[in-house]
Design an enzyme around this catalytic site. Structure first.
Site, PDB file in Angstrom:
ATOM      1  N   GLU A 283       0.819  -1.209   0.000  1.00  0.00           N
ATOM      2  CA  GLU A 283       0.000   0.000   0.000  1.00  0.00           C
ATOM      3  C   GLU A 283       0.856   1.263   0.000  1.00  0.00           C
ATOM      4  OE1 GLU A 283      -4.221  -0.124   1.803  1.00  0.00           O
ATOM      5  OE2 GLU A 283      -3.035   0.989   3.254  1.00  0.00           O
ATOM      6  N   HIS A 304       7.156 -27.275  -0.376  1.00  0.00           N
ATOM      7  CA  HIS A 304       6.478 -28.393  -1.025  1.00  0.00           C
ATOM      8  C   HIS A 304       5.350 -27.925  -1.934  1.00  0.00           C
ATOM      9  CE1 HIS A 304       8.553 -31.445   1.495  1.00  0.00           C
ATOM     10  NE2 HIS A 304       8.652 -30.415   2.304  1.00  0.00           N
ATOM     11  N   LYS A 418     -14.415   0.547  -3.950  1.00  0.00           N
ATOM     12  CA  LYS A 418     -15.513   1.017  -3.104  1.00  0.00           C
ATOM     13  C   LYS A 418     -16.564   1.746  -3.936  1.00  0.00           C
ATOM     14  CE  LYS A 418     -12.605   1.631   1.002  1.00  0.00           C
ATOM     15  NZ  LYS A 418     -12.110   2.599   2.000  1.00  0.00           N
TER      16      LYS A 418
END
Length: 444
Positions: A283, A304, A418
């Protein structure tokens, strides 16, 4: 704390690291004098040294009150409003929840999963629980949605008068929905400083209160951060300043094609610190079409799964390995007469010794495979060392962002989803956006 960059330096041309190192002093000075981009969000820089024992006692007193009343404490917040606290708590708590008489700390408001919330409400049914609502605005969708559900449930279980003693809001000093609600209902509050952004807020009540509620030593946490603040100050020369060295190395690698930084740890307790770190760097630096992409792996588990890609995939990555020098507990590997698994050569050794050799072997293999390796070592997992960890990465992030030429303290891209979500939900005030986005979807 120790930093080793020798297994990364050989991957950049001679002089490249020196060029980046020369930029760190000016970047660090911008943090110190407040003359850089986003300088209205630099309250975290001297936050550790400005935090008094009296203030920590106030936070602790609130935590003790909630701990005495609640079996479960729900921390409602998203992003920086919960990741730091969760990182510390998950690192210090018993891995399988055997935390003695401490209340159980759970987290909400960090997603919009209906099943998640339903499961949480089932957990809380019939239990005395408290809520720490962490939101500067009080209107962040994920957190506000969860808080309304939890507040309604709590008031039904214990009554409105009793519920107000079990709700604490960490919010803005004077404005916002959460501040207004707290004043109306009479909730105890703590302030998120105006000049501290969410991802840099672990050492404010945003992180300190949930950490204290879990039974951990917030004074030791802050003390670790205070010592790291001194060690990374702009007056500390590059040769001794680990934050500057880390920022310089990662930026040198970035300039020469290493676009992805993988934080690797060999201790499961550090998992959520990697989650916090990813938000902090992603961010802060990911803007203006710039920025290293932060990723993480839990080793040896992910050897793995992701191990193949790290070893032999595209060479656009480098690793930052978090190494914990001492395990807090001791487990000795036993001898077995049949030895069908062929592991008797490990008999009598501590499991942590096996883990350390896996760490060293992995580092050697990855470097041989063309992956630059930065190693950051901490003595052990405790509050003091975690405080150092937090402030080190915060300081290095500010320095690195300024070196990159971005504002490390804003997040303009976060608002895009948003706007679309509110339009799709027909939120009042978004009528025109709603028409436009629905027409766009219909055209598809």
């Amino acid at each position: 704390m120790k930093l080793c960059i020798k297994n990364a330096a050989s991957f950049v041309p001679a002089g490249a690291l020196a060029e980046e190192a020369a930029l760190t002093a000016a970047a660090n000075e911008l943090l110190e004098n407040g003359q850089g981009l986003g300088n209205d969000f630099l309250g975290w820089v001297h936050l550790p040294s400005q935090t008094t024992d009296a203030f920590l006692d106030e936070v602790q007193a609130c935590a003790d009150r909630l701990r005495a009343k609640a079996e479960v404490i729900v921390v409602a917040g998203i992003g920086g409003s919960y990741l730091g606290a969760r990182a510390v708590n998950e690192a210090l708590d018993h891995t399988f929840g055997l935390n003695g008489n401490n209340p159980r700390i759970v987290y909400a408001g960090n997603n919009i999963g209906e099943d998640y919330l339903a499961d949480l409400m089932e957990l809380l049914e019939g239990k005395t629980f408290a809520i720490i609502n962490i939101s500067k605005s009080g209107t962040t969708t994920e957190t506000a949605l969860a808080f309304r559900l939890l507040k309604t449930m709590l008031e039904k279980q214990v009554g409105k008068a009793a519920a107000k003693e079990l709700i604490v809001c960490v919010t803005d000093r004077v404005k916002g929905a959460a501040r207004k609600l707290s004043e109306i209902e009479g909730y105890q509050t703590f302030v998120i400083p105006d000049n501290v952004g969410g991802r840099f807020s672990v050492l404010t009540p945003v992180g300190l209160l949930p950490i204290a509620c879990a039974g951990h030593d917030i004074k030791a946490l802050v003390r670790g951060a205070q010592d790291m603040e001194k060690a990374t100050d702009s007056n500390v020369p590059y040769e001794q300043n680990l934050a500057c060295q880390y920022a310089a190395m990662r930026n040198a690698l970035y300039q020469y094609g290493k676009k992805i930084e993988i934080m690797a740890n060999f201790n499961p307790r550090i998992h959520y610190f990697a989650e916090w770190w990813k938000q902090l760097y992603g961010e802060s630096e990911g803007k203006n079409r710039k920025g290293i992409f932060p990723a993480s792996v839990d080793l040896t588990t992910d050897l793995h799964s992701m191990g193949q890609w790290i070893q032999d995939g595209e060479r656009t990555i480098f690793e930052t390995v978090i190494s914990i020098e001492k395990a807090n507990k001791t487990v000795i590997f036993p001898h077995d007469e049949q030895n069908l698994d062929g592991l008797n050569f490990l008999a009598g050794k501590r499991v942590d010794e096996v883990n350390k050799m896996a760490e060293l072997g992995t580092q050697l293999a990855h470097v041989d495979g063309g992956v630059p390796n930065i190693k950051i070592s901490f003595e052990k997992i405790d509050e003091y060392n975690l405080g150092q960890f937090i402030y080190f990465f915060e300081r290095a992030c500010g320095i690195s962002g300024y070196m990159l030429g971005v504002n490390p303290f804003n997040q303009p891209g976060v608002e895009a989803y948003k706007k679309n979500m509110f339009a799709l939900l027909d939120k009042p005030g978004y009528e025109e956006d709603s028409k436009a986005i629905k027409a766009r979807l219909a055209a598809r």
